[in-house]
Design an enzyme around this catalytic site. Structure first.
Site, PDB file in Angstrom:
ATOM      1  N   LYS A  88       0.857  -1.189   0.000  1.00 55.17           N
ATOM      2  CA  LYS A  88       0.000   0.000   0.000  1.00 55.17           C
ATOM      3  C   LYS A  88       0.895   1.242   0.000  1.00 55.17           C
ATOM      4  O   LYS A  88       1.781   1.376   0.846  1.00 55.17           O
ATOM      5  CB  LYS A  88      -0.866  -0.036   1.253  1.00 55.17           C
TER       6      LYS A  88
HETATM    7  C1  E4P Z   1      -8.174   1.994   3.627  1.00 58.72           C
HETATM    8  O1  E4P Z   1      -7.403   1.269   3.079  1.00 58.72           O
HETATM    9  C2  E4P Z   1      -7.865   2.790   4.832  1.00 58.72           C
HETATM   10  O2  E4P Z   1      -7.081   2.010   5.681  1.00 58.72           O
HETATM   11  C3  E4P Z   1      -9.079   3.178   5.621  1.00 58.72           C
HETATM   12  O3  E4P Z   1     -10.272   2.872   4.948  1.00 58.72           O
HETATM   13  C4  E4P Z   1      -9.032   4.543   6.218  1.00 58.72           C
HETATM   14  O4  E4P Z   1     -10.249   4.819   6.875  1.00 58.72           O
HETATM   15  P1  E4P Z   1     -10.448   6.027   7.890  1.00 58.72           P
HETATM   16  O5  E4P Z   1     -10.633   7.264   7.101  1.00 58.72           O
HETATM   17  O6  E4P Z   1     -11.687   5.653   8.638  1.00 58.72           O
HETATM   18  O7  E4P Z   1      -9.215   6.073   8.740  1.00 58.72           O
END
Ligand code: E4P
Length: 226
Positions: A88
């Site tokens: 990622k």
């Molecule tokens: C996705 O890959 C992210 O880890 C995640 O959805 C972030 O979500 P948040 O905005 O609730 O932290």
């Protein structure tokens, strides 16, 4: 539509995997710190997630490197943990360059923190296997996160990016930063390939008061049959 679990919590992953509808896991540095994770255990932790979900479920592990070369080095190490690890990487110039280099080596990338159509188009051309636009964080700044993500889903579907991705695989949009079951409804209606959801939202997706009431009345009536 596929469902990924957005967590680094092993218990939640085990529980959700046992329900039979889990197709992957996404983690990020915040989620890892939330479960008390330590830097030196990070790779082991990702390995444990991979072992729980099995080889067919992609597991996103995020690099916190900020330049191309370090992202590539980090990405190679993360990808070596297990074949289903997806690296990622945040949407930024060095992130795009690293994505291209990793994709050319056959390493899958999930381009995260994607908020606009131009960002998504660049991520796709750089060879990202997954693109993660965020809904909730748009809502947090009083913008319509669903509309923004729907635009990205539409735009990506206008083109064939298979020439750019690892092994010519179809690129998939992961609707991320999901805060409610209603967000999931909207994602399904817009045709998002994947929704990555926190465990609390996944639980809410299963239940409905009319379902509970229906089960209760069926059980009561069955008592009369006995
Ligand atoms: C996705 O890959 C992210 O880890 C995640 O959805 C972030 O979500 P948040 O905005 O609730 O932290």
């Amino acid at each position: 539509m596929k469902f990924f679990l957005d967590t680094a919590d092993l218990n939640e992953i085990e529980e959700a995997a046992s329900w039979g509808a889990l197709a992957g896991v996404t983690t990020n540095p915040t989620l890892y710190s939330r479960v008390g994770g330590k830097l030196e255990d990070f790779h082991d932790h990702i390995k444990r997630i991979c072992d729980i979900v099995g080889p067919d479920c992609p597991v996103s592990a995020e690099s916190v490197a900020m330049n191309r070369d370090e992202l590539v080095r980090d990405g190679r190490q993360l990808a070596a943990i297990a074949p289903n690890v997806v690296v990622k990487i945040p949407t930024m110039i060095d992130g795009l360059a690293a994505t291209r280099a990793l994709a050319d080596e056959g390493i899958r990338v999930n381009m995260t923190l994607c908020f606009t159509v131009p960002q998504a188009m660049l991520a796709a051309r750089a060879g990202a296997r997954y693109i993660s636009p965020f809904i909730g964080r748009f809502d947090d700044i009083s913008e319509d996160g669903i509309e923004q993500v729907a635009n990205i889903v539409d735009a990506v579907s206008n083109y064939d990016f298979t020439a750019d991705t690892v092994g010519g695989e179809q690129i998939e949009v992961i609707a991320a930063s999901i805060r409610s079951a209603n967000h999931v409804t909207q994602c399904a209606l817009m045709g998002a390939d994947i929704a990555t959801v926190p465990f609390g939202v996944l639980k809410k997706m299963v239940s409905h008061p009319l379902t509970d009431r229906g089960i209760e009345s069926f059980l009561n009536d069955w008592e009369k049959v006995k």
